[in-house]
Design an enzyme around this catalytic site. Sequence first.
Site, PDB file in Angstrom:
ATOM      1  N   LYS A  52      94.364  86.189  54.612  1.00 55.13           N
ATOM      2  CA  LYS A  52      93.487  86.201  55.793  1.00 55.13           C
ATOM      3  C   LYS A  52      92.818  84.438  55.833  1.00 55.13           C
ATOM      4  CE  LYS A  52      89.836  87.103  58.514  1.00 55.13           C
ATOM      5  NZ  LYS A  52      90.354  87.482  59.929  1.00 55.13           N
ATOM      6  N   CYS A 110      91.304  81.095  66.442  1.00 61.70           N
ATOM      7  CA  CYS A 110      90.355  82.199  66.084  1.00 61.70           C
ATOM      8  C   CYS A 110      89.527  82.221  67.449  1.00 61.70           C
ATOM      9  CB  CYS A 110      89.562  81.867  64.983  1.00 61.70           C
ATOM     10  SG  CYS A 110      88.364  83.160  64.936  1.00 61.70           S
TER      11      CYS A 110
HETATM   12  C1  DHB Z   1      89.658  85.986  63.399  1.00 61.89           C
HETATM   13  C2  DHB Z   1      90.683  86.561  64.501  1.00 61.89           C
HETATM   14  C3  DHB Z   1      91.586  85.850  64.719  1.00 61.89           C
HETATM   15  O1  DHB Z   1      92.507  85.918  65.837  1.00 61.89           O
HETATM   16  C4  DHB Z   1      91.860  84.830  63.984  1.00 61.89           C
HETATM   17  O2  DHB Z   1      93.010  84.030  64.271  1.00 61.89           O
HETATM   18  C5  DHB Z   1      91.134  84.396  62.898  1.00 61.89           C
HETATM   19  C6  DHB Z   1      90.157  85.088  62.644  1.00 61.89           C
HETATM   20  C7  DHB Z   1      88.469  86.983  63.064  1.00 61.89           C
HETATM   21  O3  DHB Z   1      87.738  87.327  63.984  1.00 61.89           O
HETATM   22  O4  DHB Z   1      88.108  87.035  62.004  1.00 61.89           O
END
Ligand code: DHB
Length: 295
Positions: free
Chosen positions: A29, A115
């Site tokens: 993540k 993001c």
């Molecule tokens: C999140 C969503 C994304 O598309 C990303 O690249 C990084 C983080 C999020 O909302 O946590």
Amino acid sequence: MMNAAGVACMTVEELEGVKNSAAGTFVTKTATLEFRQGNPEPRYQDVPLGSINSMGLPNNGLDYYLDYLLDLQEKEPNRTFFLSLVGMSPEETHTILKKVQESDFRGLTELNLSCPNVPGKPQIAYDFETTDRILSEVFEYFTKPLGIKLPPYFDIVHFDQAAAIFNKYPLKFVNCVNSIGNGLYIEDESVVIRPKNGFGGIGGEYIKPTALANVHAFYQRLNPEIQIIGTGGVLTGRDAFEHILCGASMVQVGTTLHKEGVGAFDRITNELKEIMTEKGYESLEDFRGKLNYID
Ligand code: DHB
């Protein structure tokens, strides 16, 4: 094949699940320097043709993922794993990348420039000037293998401008695409996720044509040393086949993995192998990037 960052990768337990599946590797993540709670729930919803999310970068902080990866690379020295990261500011991004640089991490680092879900923070990769500046600063000190996660672009001029920037740097890969940012899904008379009044990143079937266009546009434009990871709309072996045909060297599965679990990797791999057998292809090199055009 591997997970797309954000799915099945928040905790060590989830990462172990991907590692021990038919996936070739995993990505963690996207990590910030410190733990983040993220946006209020509900913040992810599977819908019939895909998914919508506004997670807001919940994560356990860089050290959690880095410590796990450092441990894992001793236990499984012949495998390579991906660490995804981004700072809440360019300064924080540099702090994080310097920590990775100074660590013993031997895997691949994915800098997430896309993001869409943190209120008040636009996607870095839609600002070409900032993107160029961050990359130029990063490569002054970062010497480990680095790639970037990109949002979808929708204009040929933007493909040209983005590729011209990326070609200036020794990137190992670009990953196309993150979710299509800030869609709105409605059920009855209501949005389905709480943050941002229901606006969120769209994944799944909805986004495959956009994902394939981005994979192929960058395959056509980038130096051959920069490999492409294809992400977006992979439900079946046929979808993975199309990503590879467009030039992908690796394929990530996000929404489908969330809907189906890690068994998706085995199913999609077998479907892809069946297509290859039917067509007489023995390796990915036999068809990677060999998309046919109509004269
Ligand atoms: C999140 C969503 C994304 O598309 C990303 O690249 C990084 C983080 C999020 O909302 O946590």
